[in-house]
Design an enzyme around this catalytic site. Structure first.
Site, short mmCIF file in Angstrom:
data_model
loop_
_atom_site.label_atom_id
_atom_site.label_comp_id
_atom_site.label_asym_id
_atom_site.label_seq_id
_atom_site.Cartn_x
_atom_site.Cartn_y
_atom_site.Cartn_z
N GLU A 119 14.46 5.67 3.76
CA GLU A 119 15.24 5.49 2.52
C GLU A 119 15.47 6.80 1.76
O GLU A 119 16.55 7.03 1.22
CB GLU A 119 14.53 4.48 1.59
CG GLU A 119 13.04 4.72 1.46
CD GLU A 119 12.44 4.19 0.16
OE1 GLU A 119 11.22 4.03 0.13
OE2 GLU A 119 13.17 3.99 -0.83
N ASP A 143 7.85 1.25 8.41
CA ASP A 143 7.78 0.15 7.43
C ASP A 143 8.84 -0.93 7.67
O ASP A 143 8.72 -2.03 7.13
CB ASP A 143 7.98 0.70 6.01
CG ASP A 143 6.87 1.64 5.59
OD1 ASP A 143 5.85 1.69 6.29
OD2 ASP A 143 7.03 2.33 4.57
N ARG A 178 -19.35 -11.35 9.31
CA ARG A 178 -18.88 -10.67 8.09
C ARG A 178 -17.35 -10.77 8.00
O ARG A 178 -16.67 -10.95 9.01
CB ARG A 178 -19.33 -9.21 8.06
CG ARG A 178 -18.99 -8.41 9.28
CD ARG A 178 -19.13 -6.90 9.06
NE ARG A 178 -20.48 -6.39 8.95
CZ ARG A 178 -20.98 -5.41 9.70
NH1 ARG A 178 -20.26 -4.86 10.67
NH2 ARG A 178 -22.19 -4.96 9.49
N GLU A 237 -0.83 -1.76 2.17
CA GLU A 237 -1.34 -0.80 1.17
C GLU A 237 -0.70 -0.98 -0.21
O GLU A 237 -1.30 -0.64 -1.22
CB GLU A 237 -1.10 0.64 1.66
CG GLU A 237 0.38 0.94 1.85
CD GLU A 237 0.67 2.33 2.40
OE1 GLU A 237 -0.21 3.18 2.38
OE2 GLU A 237 1.82 2.52 2.85
N HIS A 287 -2.77 6.74 9.06
CA HIS A 287 -1.77 7.42 9.89
C HIS A 287 -1.91 7.14 11.37
O HIS A 287 -1.02 7.52 12.15
CB HIS A 287 -1.81 8.92 9.61
CG HIS A 287 -1.41 9.24 8.20
ND1 HIS A 287 -2.31 9.27 7.17
CD2 HIS A 287 -0.19 9.48 7.65
CE1 HIS A 287 -1.66 9.55 6.04
NE2 HIS A 287 -0.38 9.66 6.30
N ARG A 290 1.09 5.69 12.75
CA ARG A 290 2.29 6.51 12.91
C ARG A 290 2.19 7.47 14.09
O ARG A 290 3.18 8.15 14.41
CB ARG A 290 2.54 7.33 11.63
CG ARG A 290 2.95 6.51 10.45
CD ARG A 290 3.93 7.21 9.55
NE ARG A 290 3.65 8.59 9.28
CZ ARG A 290 3.50 9.11 8.06
NH1 ARG A 290 3.56 8.31 7.00
NH2 ARG A 290 3.32 10.38 7.88
O1 F6P Z 1 7.20 5.48 4.69
C1 F6P Z 1 6.35 5.49 5.78
C2 F6P Z 1 4.91 5.55 5.35
O2 F6P Z 1 4.14 5.56 6.52
C3 F6P Z 1 4.47 4.47 4.38
O3 F6P Z 1 4.11 3.27 5.00
C4 F6P Z 1 3.31 5.14 3.70
O4 F6P Z 1 3.10 4.64 2.40
C5 F6P Z 1 3.72 6.56 3.63
O5 F6P Z 1 4.64 6.77 4.67
C6 F6P Z 1 2.57 7.54 3.75
O6 F6P Z 1 3.07 8.80 3.61
P1 F6P Z 1 2.29 10.18 3.85
O7 F6P Z 1 2.62 10.63 5.22
O8 F6P Z 1 2.87 11.09 2.85
O9 F6P Z 1 0.84 9.90 3.70
#
Ligand code: F6P
Length: 357
Positions: A119, A143, A178, A237, A287, A290
């Site tokens: 975005e 996302d 738990r 989050e 992360h 990602r």
């Molecule tokens: O926009 C992608 C994202 O992975 C979000 O889900 C997360 O809030 C953000 O980036 C985290 O960003 P950074 O890499 O700055 O920690």
């Protein structure tokens, strides 16, 4: 701008283009697959030439550029991250940012840019196009919250990683009787939590679109223990409690004004432990979601986006973004893609709620 003639017989020369490529915002698996497809088709089919800008919009602002040819994109299809680097630089927050980008485009004799981002990156792409810098967009974000496209690449990989983590957490939660909270990414939209939670058989899924009631969460936790299972709570989050029911921490802001999140998982851990007396622990995937190699779905989607993005640039169809509609790749105005975020509809959440508790 910079059209020039390919070497060869004057009669059958083709008008070739020079295009700059950049990746902005949070990285995600599949970025390299897009870059590879853009370059392979752009060079191989059209005879165009590419340069790669480093670290998102910082690259064109600072004219930080490197050659980007077939040689540079060999072997990168399965590689996570981005060979171009990424950043959250907002040129509209940098002194003379848009003017510096325009100067870079002119000095490097570029016809336009292909910007791969979410975005924020595409919001800048839209403004720059309005300000006279031609840009084609490619939608990226784990996302999956970009409007005008059914899916963004990176999402399927993130969901798969989170689902595998939930599968593992189930077995250790059962052994220790738990409750385990799993915090996944998604600051405005709960797509990752919804899909990973559904695929992983979570007992509770909490998303930003639907503020949660901590009493109800604890009731689900108790009910799960009564049936001799250990509850798994998946929380995005960006999920928040209903107003006035729980205290949450505020984070700092980035260049696009987004709060840096992470913390709701630990807050929930403490609340559930305090209110139910049950042992509860939180895992923050962060992360990890990602990183690494993209799934087959994301590799194919990213590759198709790249192929169609270079077609759009070749056609001079600037100001547009490639998008997935059903199984087709189409072009949509950047304005449409960046107008609002694609949030989880409440009826989709209701499907998941059937399995809560
Ligand atoms: O926009 C992608 C994202 O992975 C979000 O889900 C997360 O809030 C953000 O980036 C985290 O960003 P950074 O890499 O700055 O920690």
């Amino acid at each position: 701008m910079g059209r020039w003639q390919l070497a060869g017989n004057e009669a059958d020369t083709v008008s070739a283009m020079r295009i700059g490529v950049l990746t902005g915002g949070g990285d995600c698996p599949g970025l390299n697959a897009v870059i590879r497809a853009v370059v392979r088709k752009g060079v191989g089919v059209y005879g165009h030439e590419f340069v790669g800008f480093q670290d998102g919009w910082r690259g064109p602002v600072e004219a930080d550029v490197a050659p980007l040819g077939v040689e540079q994109v060999r072997g990168i299809l399965p590689r996570g991250g981005t060979i171009l680097g990424s950043s959250r630089t907002n040129p509209y927050k940098v002194e003379g940012g848009p003017e510096r980008i325009r100067a870079t485009v002119t000095n490097l004799n570029l016809d336009g840019l292909i910007a791969i981002g979410g975005e924020d990156t595409l919001g800048v792409a839209k403004r720059l196009t309005d300000d006279g810098v031609p840009v084609v967009g490619v939608p990226k974000t784990i996302d999956n919250d970009l409007n005008a496209t059914d899916y963004t690449f990176g999402f399927d990989t993130a969901v798969t990683i989170a689902m595998e983590a939930i599968d593992r957490l189930h077995t250790t939660a059962e052994s220790h009787h738990r409750a385990l909270v799993v915090e996944v990414m998604g600051r405005h939209a709960g797509w990752i939590a919804l899909h990973a939670g559904m695929a992983g058989g979570a007992n509770i899924i909490l998303i930003p679109e639907r503020p949660f009631d901590i009493e109800q969460v604890c009731a689900y936790v108790e009910r799960r223990f009564e049936t001799h299972y250990a509850p798994i709570i998946v929380v995005a989050e960006g999920a928040t409690p209903k107003e006035g029911t729980m205290t949450v921490r505020e984070g700092e802001l980035d260049a696009f004004g987004h709060v840096r999140l992470s913390g709701i998982g630990v807050v929930l851990e403490e609340e559930i432990r305090g209110r139910t007396g049950r042992e509860c622990r939180a895992t923050v995937l962060g992360h990890i979601q990602r990183g690494g190699t993209p799934t087959a779905f994301d590799r194919v989607l990213a590759t198709r986006f790249g192929l169609h993005a270079v077609d759009a640039a070749h056609d001079g169809d600037w100001g547009n973004m490639v998008a997935l509609r059903g199984t087709d790749i189409v072009r949509v105005p950047l304005a449409e893609a960046t107008r609002e975020l694609k949030l989880v509809p409440l009826e989709r959440y209701a499907e998941a709620e059937v399995f809560f508790g």
